[in-house]
Design a protein around this motif. Structure first.
Motif, PDB file in Angstrom:
ATOM      1  N   CYS A 233       0.819  -1.215   0.000  1.00 48.21           N
ATOM      2  CA  CYS A 233       0.000   0.000   0.000  1.00 48.21           C
ATOM      3  C   CYS A 233       0.855   1.268   0.000  1.00 48.21           C
ATOM      4  O   CYS A 233       0.461   2.287  -0.568  1.00 48.21           O
ATOM      5  N   GLY A 236       3.932   2.948  -3.419  1.00 45.86           N
ATOM      6  CA  GLY A 236       3.786   3.888  -4.520  1.00 45.86           C
ATOM      7  C   GLY A 236       3.472   3.245  -5.844  1.00 45.86           C
ATOM      8  O   GLY A 236       3.346   3.939  -6.859  1.00 45.86           O
ATOM      9  N   ARG A 237       3.323   1.923  -5.872  1.00 46.67           N
ATOM     10  CA  ARG A 237       3.055   1.224  -7.131  1.00 46.67           C
ATOM     11  C   ARG A 237       1.604   1.385  -7.580  1.00 46.67           C
ATOM     12  O   ARG A 237       1.301   1.267  -8.767  1.00 46.67           O
ATOM     13  N   TYR A 238       0.694   1.628  -6.630  1.00 48.76           N
ATOM     14  CA  TYR A 238      -0.726   1.701  -6.956  1.00 48.76           C
ATOM     15  C   TYR A 238      -1.362   2.909  -6.272  1.00 48.76           C
ATOM     16  O   TYR A 238      -0.968   3.289  -5.161  1.00 48.76           O
ATOM     17  N   THR A 239      -2.375   3.490  -6.919  1.00 51.69           N
ATOM     18  CA  THR A 239      -3.302   4.342  -6.195  1.00 51.69           C
ATOM     19  C   THR A 239      -4.291   3.430  -5.462  1.00 51.69           C
ATOM     20  O   THR A 239      -4.339   2.220  -5.704  1.00 51.69           O
ATOM     21  N   ALA A 240      -5.116   4.015  -4.580  1.00 52.83           N
ATOM     22  CA  ALA A 240      -6.075   3.199  -3.839  1.00 52.83           C
ATOM     23  C   ALA A 240      -7.041   2.504  -4.792  1.00 52.83           C
ATOM     24  O   ALA A 240      -7.333   1.309  -4.647  1.00 52.83           O
ATOM     25  N   ASP A 241      -7.540   3.228  -5.796  1.00 58.38           N
ATOM     26  CA  ASP A 241      -8.483   2.621  -6.736  1.00 58.38           C
ATOM     27  C   ASP A 241      -7.815   1.535  -7.576  1.00 58.38           C
ATOM     28  O   ASP A 241      -8.421   0.485  -7.847  1.00 58.38           O
ATOM     29  N   GLU A 242      -6.584   1.772  -7.998  1.00 56.06           N
ATOM     30  CA  GLU A 242      -5.866   0.765  -8.784  1.00 56.06           C
ATOM     31  C   GLU A 242      -5.648  -0.500  -7.980  1.00 56.06           C
ATOM     32  O   GLU A 242      -5.773  -1.617  -8.505  1.00 56.06           O
ATOM     33  N   LYS A 244      -7.464  -1.601  -5.422  1.00 57.51           N
ATOM     34  CA  LYS A 244      -8.736  -2.302  -5.245  1.00 57.51           C
ATOM     35  C   LYS A 244      -9.105  -3.084  -6.499  1.00 57.51           C
ATOM     36  O   LYS A 244      -9.587  -4.225  -6.411  1.00 57.51           O
TER      37      LYS A 244
END
Length: 365
Positions: A233, A236-242, A244
């Motif tokens: 989390c 930095g690889r994903y945003t929260a929506d990405e 999920k």
């Protein structure tokens, strides 16, 4: 409402999906029509929100019904798939203003199933007919002890394929000639997500929410190692929506094998050791969750019930049965039968076998 004459109860069922709207006309327990209306991505892209699709889908429905000579005025009621509603006990619910307001706000998520209640209401109300939904995914009958997660402020949530699992449980009870509440069951819905539930006294007293926990599935990750998840989390690889989307659309078998389709994975497993390992791990994790829910029933399980589209796969069913049959006999009821399950819920109300519930009263609306 007066009981029908010799023609029987006439019920229209509606099941909106992401790219389709299915409907069926039943007379009593017998299907007369079953139709799937396909919606092109290009048609749906014109709508910003799922809720905005109501006029488009309603027109398609009305046209399809008219083309088959189905008059809403000749029905006794309209029933539809329930959406992402507040946590409520299982049952058949009258579509009321509180339900429609909740679905319009979509505070619990945008999903095509949110369209079921408004479509049913738009068809039924001008004809003076009742409109219902049956056992939405938000059915919550969990006991207090099942809700604690281990961290205050985070509570386990009941979200599962309630409509299909409860309908399959009722079919089993009918075949056995016993009341559904008399059975102690572990049900497994094998679909793109895998839901499980422990049934006791006619209630799903604990469930495995496929968005949050349990086994991985054709496209969902299920439970993950918590500390590694925390690191991911903050990587930095994903945003929260990405992230999920990765958890509920790109995890599980599709992440390991490149395919979310069980027949394809099964066909490749014989020649590809990595695909075989992923498939074996899938079976292993589902079986482990069955065992966990058996403890909820103190080990006194009458039946383990396998249902959903994945239950059509004989090899998968055999492998899973081999792991869990020491707990209880295994019953296989493949497919989802959602339209039939909706109609059965409506018929229970029409036949005075159970009362319709009211969402606004249940939720304090």
């Amino acid at each position: 409402m007066q009981a029908p004459g010799r023609a029987g109860w006439r019920v229209l069922a509606i099941d909106p999906g992401s790219t389709s709207t299915r409907w069926a006309l039943y007379v009593d327990d017998n299907p007369v029509h079953e139709v799937t209306l396909r919606h092109l991505d290009a048609e749906l892209e014109a709508y910003v929100r799922v809720w905005d699709q109501i006029p488009y889908r309603l027109e398609r429905l009305r046209s399809s019904l008219a083309g088959r000579g189905v008059r809403v005025e000749d029905l006794h009621g309209v029933v539809a798939r329930g959406g992402l509603l507040a946590p409520i006990p299982g049952g058949t619910y009258s579509v009321d203003a509180a339900m429609l307001d909740d679905l319009a706000r979509a505070e619990r998520g945008e999903h095509a199933s949110n369209l079921g209640a408004p479509l049913a209401a738009h068809l039924a109300e001008p004809a003076g007919l009742p409109a219902w939904v049956v056992d939405p995914v938000s059915v919550d009958e969990m006991e207090p002890v099942a809700r604690l997660s281990g961290l205050p402020g985070i509570e386990r949530r009941s979200l599962c394929h309630a409509l299909n699992m409860r309908a399959a449980a009722r079919r089993l009870a009918q075949d056995l000639g016993v009341p559904y509440p008399s059975l102690r069951l572990v049900t497994v819905h094998l679909g793109s997500g895998v839901s499980l539930a422990a049934h006791r006294d006619g209630r799903m007293v604990d469930v495995c929410n496929p968005n949050d926990e349990g086994p991985f599935s054709p496209e969902r990750t299920g439970s993950l190692p918590v500390t590694q998840m925390v690191d991911l989390c903050f990587s930095g690889r994903y945003t929260a929506d990405e992230l999920k989307r990765a958890l509920v659309r790109r995890g599980g078998l599709v992440a390991y094998t490149g395919s979310r389709h069980l027949p394809d994975v099964l066909a490749r497993a014989g020649a590809d050791p990595e695909v075989r390992l992923a498939l074996d791990a899938f079976v292993y994790q589902v079986a482990k969750e069955v065992g966990a829910l058996a403890t909820v029933l103190e080990g006194r399980v009458d039946w383990i019930l396998l249902t959903g589209g994945g239950a059509h796969a004989a090899e998968l069913v055999a492998a899973l049965t081999e792991r869990v049959r020491f707990l209880a006999p295994v019953r296989v009821d493949p497919g989802e039968h959602e339209l039939e399950a909706l109609v059965q819920g409506a018929l229970r109300v029409l036949r005075n076998q159970e009362p319709a519930r009211f969402y606004g009263i249940m939720c304090g609306g």
